[in-house]
Design a protein around this motif. Structure first.
Motif, short mmCIF file in Angstrom:
data_model
loop_
_atom_site.label_atom_id
_atom_site.label_comp_id
_atom_site.label_asym_id
_atom_site.label_seq_id
_atom_site.Cartn_x
_atom_site.Cartn_y
_atom_site.Cartn_z
N GLY A 119 0.96 -0.68 -0.31
CA GLY A 119 0.49 0.26 0.50
C GLY A 119 0.75 1.26 -0.11
N LEU A 120 1.46 1.18 0.68
CA LEU A 120 3.08 2.22 0.76
C LEU A 120 3.78 2.91 -0.26
CD1 LEU A 120 4.25 1.81 4.64
CD2 LEU A 120 3.20 4.14 3.77
N LEU A 121 3.81 1.37 -1.21
CA LEU A 121 5.16 1.14 -2.75
C LEU A 121 3.63 2.08 -3.31
CD1 LEU A 121 6.79 -1.83 -2.30
CD2 LEU A 121 7.66 0.72 -2.64
N GLU A 122 2.48 1.74 -3.28
CA GLU A 122 1.47 2.35 -4.30
C GLU A 122 1.26 4.35 -4.22
OE1 GLU A 122 -3.14 1.69 -6.27
OE2 GLU A 122 -2.18 0.40 -4.16
N ARG A 123 1.57 4.36 -2.87
CA ARG A 123 0.86 5.64 -1.88
C ARG A 123 2.14 6.39 -2.57
NH1 ARG A 123 -0.58 6.76 3.49
NH2 ARG A 123 -1.78 9.13 3.72
N PHE A 124 3.45 5.99 -2.34
CA PHE A 124 4.59 6.85 -2.99
C PHE A 124 5.38 6.53 -4.32
CE2 PHE A 124 4.39 7.03 1.42
CZ PHE A 124 5.01 9.05 2.12
N GLY A 125 4.02 6.46 -4.92
CA GLY A 125 4.88 6.13 -6.53
C GLY A 125 5.90 4.80 -6.89
N LEU A 126 6.27 4.00 -6.36
CA LEU A 126 7.34 3.05 -6.24
C LEU A 126 6.88 1.81 -6.67
CD1 LEU A 126 8.99 4.95 -3.01
CD2 LEU A 126 9.85 4.86 -5.81
N THR A 127 5.78 1.24 -6.68
CA THR A 127 4.74 0.23 -7.23
C THR A 127 5.31 -1.11 -8.27
OG1 THR A 127 2.93 0.55 -6.74
CG2 THR A 127 3.16 -1.26 -7.68
N ASP A 128 6.33 -0.31 -9.64
CA ASP A 128 6.75 -0.71 -9.92
C ASP A 128 8.49 -0.68 -10.21
OD1 ASP A 128 4.19 -0.43 -11.84
OD2 ASP A 128 5.70 1.34 -13.39
N ALA A 129 8.95 0.05 -8.97
CA ALA A 129 10.06 -0.67 -8.74
C ALA A 129 9.80 -1.65 -7.25
CB ALA A 129 10.74 0.76 -8.66
N ALA A 130 8.85 -2.05 -6.66
CA ALA A 130 8.71 -2.39 -5.32
C ALA A 130 10.12 -3.81 -5.49
CB ALA A 130 7.71 -2.98 -5.81
N LYS A 131 11.00 -4.34 -6.68
CA LYS A 131 10.85 -5.51 -6.78
C LYS A 131 13.00 -5.42 -7.39
CE LYS A 131 7.62 -8.76 -7.72
NZ LYS A 131 7.09 -10.11 -8.34
N LYS A 132 13.33 -4.41 -6.91
CA LYS A 132 14.15 -3.09 -7.43
C LYS A 132 14.95 -3.89 -6.89
CE LYS A 132 13.43 -1.54 -11.91
NZ LYS A 132 13.31 0.42 -11.88
N PRO A 133 16.85 -3.83 -6.54
CA PRO A 133 17.13 -3.56 -5.03
C PRO A 133 17.44 -1.77 -5.47
CG PRO A 133 18.16 -5.09 -6.45
CD PRO A 133 16.89 -4.41 -7.43
#
Length: 324
Positions: A119-133
């Motif tokens: 939820g926080l990754l989506e809120r901060f626009g980071l969903t596409d980078a969630a699985k990146k180091p």
């Protein structure tokens, strides 16, 4: 029950012969934003580190939600979120991995920590980078992830130390929206910033710190009154009417007119009644305007008046002393 979620009174912190804080008072009500302004080295970060239980202090009191930050530090840490000036992330973990780790450290079940992180990754626009180091993240992405990390524990109090550093204007606006959402839910926010427009946009109250002391406190309009006076600002439709417009402005105000740009004129006035008189005379003279405003001084002017220096003028960084 305390009326304030953040309370600091008479805070003093010394590093050898250097006094970083010299009797600082700070208070924030539930659902309010307090912006702490001051040049680098003024004591802003030291105050946050004390309130976040990261640094001891020599005198005064500091409480979060009525709990003493020294004697009840474990309870205080459960109530707060902190995003410091520099991201504190594990670069080998992914964005998702960092947030899940923090959730687990806060005793969330793995499934709950994962849901919160997503939820926080989506809120901060980071969903596409969630699985990146995180090592592959840009500076702005790291900043947003660090801010997300401060919210994993659903804190009642959030400390944001220079939260907009490294963010482009669009992402800064998104951050402001998130801060407003937090306060709407009753969260208290204490932020330090050198972006004067950020304090103006977000803060219910502002404290200005210089040389370890609070030298001014109030709402943004209150502080703008420190510089004194108001000004009428007009932008003409036709630059050929500039002399006539300037004559009217000067005649009503009794003050010289500043030509800000080719077709923009600004003049100090003693009261808002002058605005109505200028409008009446402009109409009678047929002077056309595309903008007509009564302005208070900017926070930049307030800051300069109080500290004698621009907000972005570099001073010795207090972090070099306060992390020891």
């Amino acid at each position: 029950m305390t009326d304030y979620l953040i309370e600091a009174a008479g805070l003093v912190k010394r590093y050898g012969k250097h006094t970083a804080l010299d009797g600082v008072d700070l208070r924030v009500k539930p659902g309010a934003v307090l912006a702490v302004l001051g040049p680098n080295g003024a004591g802003k970060t030291t105050a946050i580190r004390i309130l976040a239980t990261l640094t001891s202090f020599d005198a005064g009191t500091a409480k979060i939600g009525g709990m003493d930050v020294t004697r009840q530090s474990a309870h205080v840490r459960r109530m707060i979120g902190l995003a410091g000036q520099y991201a504190t992330l594990d670069e080998e973990l992914t964005g998702m991995g960092n947030l899940v780790l923090i959730g687990r450290l806060l005793d969330l079940r793995k499934s709950e920590a994962s849901r919160k992180a997503a939820g926080l990754l989506e809120r901060f626009g980071l969903t596409d980078a969630a699985k990146k180091p995180v090592a592959l993240y840009s500076g702005g992405m790291r900043r947003r992830l660090d801010l997300a990390a401060s919210l994993v524990g659903n804190p009642r109090v959030v400390f944001l130390d220079e939260p907009s550093v490294g963010l482009d204007p669009g992402k800064r606006e998104e951050l402001w929206k998130i801060i407003r959402e937090l306060t709407a839910d009753g969260v208290s926010v204490l932020l330090t910033t050198q972006y004067l427009e950020e304090a103006d946009a977000l803060a219910d109250e502002i404290s200005v710190i210089n040389h370890g002391r609070v030298i001014a406190h109030g709402t943004p309009p209150d502080l703008k009154q420190i510089v004194g006076g108001q000004a009428i600002a007009i932008r003409l439709k036709n630059v050929s009417q500039e002399e006539e417009a300037a004559s009217i402005l000067s005649g009503v105000s009794g003050n010289p007119v500043e030509r800000a740009t080719q077709n923009e004129l600004i003049v100090p006035v003693d009261s808002d009644q002058a605005m109505f008189e200028v409008a009446r005379r402009f109409e009678a003279a047929g002077v056309g305007v595309s903008e007509f405003a009564l302005r208070l001084p900017s926070l930049d002017e307030v800051f300069f008046t109080l500290t004698g220096k621009p907000a972005d003028e570099d001073q010795p960084d207090e972090d070099s002393r306060s992390h020891s």
